[in-house]
Design a protein around this motif. Structure first.
Motif, mmCIF file in Angstrom:
data_model
loop_
_atom_site.group_PDB
_atom_site.id
_atom_site.type_symbol
_atom_site.label_atom_id
_atom_site.label_comp_id
_atom_site.label_asym_id
_atom_site.label_seq_id
_atom_site.Cartn_x
_atom_site.Cartn_y
_atom_site.Cartn_z
ATOM 1 N N MET A 55 7.068 -25.778 6.660
ATOM 2 C CA MET A 55 7.733 -24.494 6.801
ATOM 3 C C MET A 55 8.249 -24.393 8.235
ATOM 4 N N THR A 56 9.495 -24.049 8.374
ATOM 5 C CA THR A 56 10.055 -23.933 9.704
ATOM 6 C C THR A 56 9.446 -22.749 10.431
ATOM 7 N N ALA A 57 9.510 -22.810 11.765
ATOM 8 C CA ALA A 57 8.930 -21.740 12.579
ATOM 9 C C ALA A 57 9.610 -20.407 12.291
ATOM 10 N N ASN A 58 10.939 -20.415 12.154
ATOM 11 C CA ASN A 58 11.657 -19.175 11.901
ATOM 12 C C ASN A 58 11.291 -18.598 10.537
ATOM 13 N N LYS A 59 11.150 -19.447 9.547
ATOM 14 C CA LYS A 59 10.783 -18.998 8.207
ATOM 15 C C LYS A 59 9.389 -18.363 8.239
ATOM 16 N N ALA A 60 8.457 -19.041 8.888
ATOM 17 C CA ALA A 60 7.094 -18.520 8.992
ATOM 18 C C ALA A 60 7.069 -17.217 9.783
ATOM 19 N N ASN A 61 7.872 -17.149 10.837
ATOM 20 C CA ASN A 61 7.934 -15.943 11.664
ATOM 21 C C ASN A 61 8.477 -14.768 10.866
ATOM 22 N N LEU A 62 9.546 -14.999 10.112
ATOM 23 C CA LEU A 62 10.114 -13.931 9.289
ATOM 24 C C LEU A 62 9.111 -13.445 8.246
ATOM 25 N N LYS A 63 8.430 -14.386 7.587
ATOM 26 C CA LYS A 63 7.445 -14.001 6.577
ATOM 27 C C LYS A 63 6.313 -13.188 7.202
ATOM 28 N N CYS A 64 5.853 -13.616 8.349
ATOM 29 C CA CYS A 64 4.776 -12.914 9.034
ATOM 30 C C CYS A 64 5.208 -11.497 9.408
ATOM 31 N N ARG A 65 6.408 -11.361 9.946
ATOM 32 C CA ARG A 65 6.908 -10.044 10.320
ATOM 33 C C ARG A 65 7.084 -9.145 9.101
ATOM 34 N N MET A 66 7.580 -9.711 7.992
ATOM 35 C CA MET A 66 7.756 -8.925 6.770
ATOM 36 C C MET A 66 6.403 -8.459 6.242
ATOM 37 N N LYS A 67 5.404 -9.331 6.273
ATOM 38 C CA LYS A 67 4.072 -8.946 5.802
ATOM 39 C C LYS A 67 3.489 -7.833 6.662
ATOM 40 N N ALA A 68 3.658 -7.926 7.969
ATOM 41 C CA ALA A 68 3.127 -6.902 8.870
ATOM 42 C C ALA A 68 3.798 -5.553 8.615
ATOM 43 N N ILE A 69 5.097 -5.570 8.422
ATOM 44 C CA ILE A 69 5.815 -4.318 8.176
ATOM 45 C C ILE A 69 5.446 -3.747 6.810
ATOM 46 N N ARG A 70 5.313 -4.608 5.799
ATOM 47 C CA ARG A 70 4.896 -4.124 4.472
ATOM 48 C C ARG A 70 3.517 -3.481 4.534
ATOM 49 N N PHE A 71 2.600 -4.084 5.293
ATOM 50 C CA PHE A 71 1.270 -3.507 5.449
ATOM 51 C C PHE A 71 1.364 -2.133 6.113
ATOM 52 N N SER A 72 2.157 -2.030 7.163
ATOM 53 C CA SER A 72 2.329 -0.745 7.849
ATOM 54 C C SER A 72 2.948 0.291 6.928
ATOM 55 N N MET A 73 3.912 -0.129 6.120
ATOM 56 C CA MET A 73 4.537 0.792 5.174
ATOM 57 C C MET A 73 3.507 1.297 4.162
ATOM 58 N N TRP A 74 2.673 0.404 3.650
ATOM 59 C CA TRP A 74 1.679 0.806 2.671
ATOM 60 C C TRP A 74 0.665 1.761 3.306
ATOM 61 N N ASP A 75 0.245 1.455 4.532
ATOM 62 C CA ASP A 75 -0.697 2.307 5.241
ATOM 63 C C ASP A 75 -0.109 3.710 5.456
ATOM 64 N N LEU A 76 1.130 3.762 5.869
ATOM 65 C CA LEU A 76 1.786 5.059 6.049
ATOM 66 C C LEU A 76 1.938 5.797 4.720
ATOM 67 N N HIS A 77 2.240 5.056 3.675
ATOM 68 C CA HIS A 77 2.362 5.669 2.346
ATOM 69 C C HIS A 77 1.050 6.336 1.944
ATOM 70 N N LEU A 78 -0.063 5.634 2.148
ATOM 71 C CA LEU A 78 -1.369 6.202 1.819
ATOM 72 C C LEU A 78 -1.669 7.426 2.686
ATOM 73 N N TYR A 79 -1.328 7.340 3.951
ATOM 74 C CA TYR A 79 -1.530 8.472 4.856
ATOM 75 C C TYR A 79 -0.725 9.682 4.385
ATOM 76 N N LEU A 80 0.508 9.447 3.995
ATOM 77 C CA LEU A 80 1.364 10.551 3.554
ATOM 78 C C LEU A 80 0.904 11.158 2.232
ATOM 79 N N ASP A 81 0.116 10.413 1.451
ATOM 80 C CA ASP A 81 -0.463 10.992 0.241
ATOM 81 C C ASP A 81 -1.395 12.161 0.583
ATOM 82 N N THR A 82 -2.056 12.062 1.721
ATOM 83 C CA THR A 82 -2.999 13.110 2.118
ATOM 84 C C THR A 82 -2.441 14.036 3.189
ATOM 85 N N HIS A 83 -1.330 13.648 3.801
ATOM 86 C CA HIS A 83 -0.697 14.458 4.842
ATOM 87 C C HIS A 83 0.812 14.551 4.577
#
Length: 83
Positions: free
Chosen positions: A1-29
């Motif tokens: 896996m190229t470095a750029n491909k791995a970097n993009l995947k890692c960044r997408m996973k981090a942002i998806r996690f943050s989005m899910w966390d915010l979604h759960l937070y907004l369920d209660t707030h």
């Protein structure tokens, strides 16, 4: 896996996690406008990264890549595992 491909995947996973966390937070707030705006910002960033990834490495799923674009491969099981 190229470095750029791995970097993009890692960044997408981090942002998806943050989005899910915010979604759960907004369920209660649901009135927290700052969190809602942050979720919107993360979604825009995620979509940009996803587009960049798919332009460089092909579709992530048959939903975003169909017909010839999806069929030309590599198939999901032919990709390197990123576990």
């Amino acid at each position: 896996m190229t470095a750029n491909k791995a970097n993009l995947k890692c960044r997408m996973k981090a942002i998806r996690f943050s989005m899910w966390d915010l979604h759960l937070y907004l369920d209660t707030h649901p009135c927290d406008e700052t969190a809602a705006e942050l979720l919107k910002t993360y979604k825009e960033k995620y979509l940009c990264l996803k587009e960049e990834y798919e332009n460089a490495f092909g579709p992530l799923s048959p939903v975003t890549g169909y017909g010839k674009k999806w069929l030309k491969g590599p198939w999901p099981w032919e990709r390197e595992c990123d576990c």
